[in-house]
Design an enzyme around this catalytic site. Structure first.
Site, short mmCIF file in Angstrom:
data_model
loop_
_atom_site.label_atom_id
_atom_site.label_comp_id
_atom_site.label_asym_id
_atom_site.label_seq_id
_atom_site.Cartn_x
_atom_site.Cartn_y
_atom_site.Cartn_z
N ALA A 1 5.27 26.45 20.89
CA ALA A 1 4.66 25.31 22.79
C ALA A 1 3.23 24.81 22.02
O ALA A 1 1.97 25.36 21.17
CB ALA A 1 4.59 26.56 23.80
N HIS A 2 2.79 23.60 22.91
CA HIS A 2 1.47 23.44 23.29
C HIS A 2 0.66 24.62 23.06
O HIS A 2 0.29 25.40 23.42
CB HIS A 2 1.19 22.30 24.18
CG HIS A 2 1.45 22.96 25.30
ND1 HIS A 2 1.41 22.06 26.53
CD2 HIS A 2 1.70 24.27 26.15
CE1 HIS A 2 1.73 22.36 27.51
NE2 HIS A 2 1.60 23.63 27.19
#
Length: 350
Positions: free
Chosen positions: A244-245
């Site tokens: 994920a980011h």
């Protein structure tokens, strides 16, 4: 544009020089391939790295075997004696991999923005799309039907397999391997809630990969919300992983398939994370940590070591009973506290 060439064969002396082995047998014996103890033929090399396969070592038809010193006398054929047979096998395996040769240059069907810079010693396959201000260095291979968006940078020697998507602002280091179906730089999962309505947060960062990174098939690495998602040098990501980011993964960490890492988590160097694990967001995982399969990590790990939470398979009838008992744990704990309080009170009167 592409043709396959033979990987050739090697003498035991040549292979010994690659891995620092001691030759037991004929140094001039030629090896044309590599296989398992069970399947190897008389012109192939095998390896013995697990004592459970000792009977296969005794019966092998291989022409030569990688073995450790303690099993030198167990080998009935030529041997390359090394400290770590499995590591030696890993180092030699690339010598026997089929080699593709590709003509340098850009396939006529590729679409390359005029502002992109592609080194003359790179290979751009059929139907590839390269966006504005993107740079692709010498020795890179970009497989067919890959899309590389604007402002990307692909460093020397990186191999991008067919059907990969790089969104804008992705930087890939030297000698990386990106497998088919990988998507790097898609939006992170960022939203703010306004009275039940989700408001999208623009993802303004990018993704940066270090050198010698391998990204498995259908793995996704999201771009950062503001700063980049960072994947360190030597990181190995298996197939179907979600990063994920704003995640940061330290150098030489390896993560197995179907693992998911939530946003803004920092994973240290030299960690190993086994398959189907889940790591929640905004955590820190210490360097040298080993996480076993199907483990859920919901708080930071500050000390290196092995961590587990998944349960192993058991007969269904036992599993059903244990599920019931698990649901009773809270009530049992409360009852135990009552009993302990009464016991303390009783002992206090004596």
């Amino acid at each position: 544009m592409r043709s396959e060439t033979s990987c050739g064969d090697y003498t035991l002396a040549e292979l010994a020089g690659v891995v620092g082995a001691d030759v037991a047998g004929s140094p001039d014996f030629r090896v044309s391939g590599i296989a398992t103890l069970k399947d190897a033929t008389s012109d192939q090399l095998a390896f013995f790295a697990n004592s459970r396969y000792l009977s296969q070592l005794h019966q092998t038809s291989a022409g030569a075997v990688l073995v450790a010193e303690q099993h030198r006398d167990d080998c009935p054929v030529n041997a390359l004696v090394v400290e770590d047979p499995y590591l030696a096998y890993a180092k030699l395996s690339s010598l026997f991999a089929p080699r593709d040769t590709a003509a340098q240059g850009i396939h006529p069907s590729a679409t390359v923005d005029p502002t992109a810079t592609i080194d003359a010693a790179a290979v751009i396959g059929a139907n590839v799309v390269v966006g504005a201000d993107t740079e692709i260095a010498a020795g890179c291979v970009v497989g067919a039907n890959t899309v590389i968006a604007e402002r990307c940078n692909v460093a020397e020697g990186t191999h991008i397999n067919p059907g990969v998507t790089l969104y804008a602002d992705v930087k890939i280091g030297r000698n990386c391997i990106i497998h088919s179906g990988a998507v790097i730089g898609a939006d992170g999962f960022g939203f703010a809630n306004e009275k039940g309505r989700w408001v999208k947060i623009a993802q303004l960062g990018g993704v940066t990969l270090g050198d010698d990174v391998e990204v498995g098939a259908n793995t996704t690495i999201d771009r950062g919300a503001l700063s980049d998602t960072l994947i360190g040098s030597g990181v190995k990501l298996d197939n179907q992983i979600q990063i994920a980011h704003n995640v940061e993964i330290g150098d030489s960490t390896a993560i197995a398939g179907c693992t998911a890492v939530a946003g803004s988590t920092k994973i240290g160097d030299r960690c190993t994370i086994a398959g189907c694990s889940g790591i929640t967001g905004h955590l820190e995982i210490a360097s040298g940590t080993h996480i076993t399969a199907m483990t859920l990590v919901s708080k930071s790990i500050t000390g290196a070591g092995a961590y587990s939470s998944g349960t192993t398979a058991e007969p269904h009838s036992s599993w059903k009973k244990n599920v019931v008992r698990f649901r009773q744990l809270d009530n049992l704990a409360k009852r135990l506290k009552v009993v302990e309080a009464k016991l303390d009170k009783f002992e206090g009167h004596n």
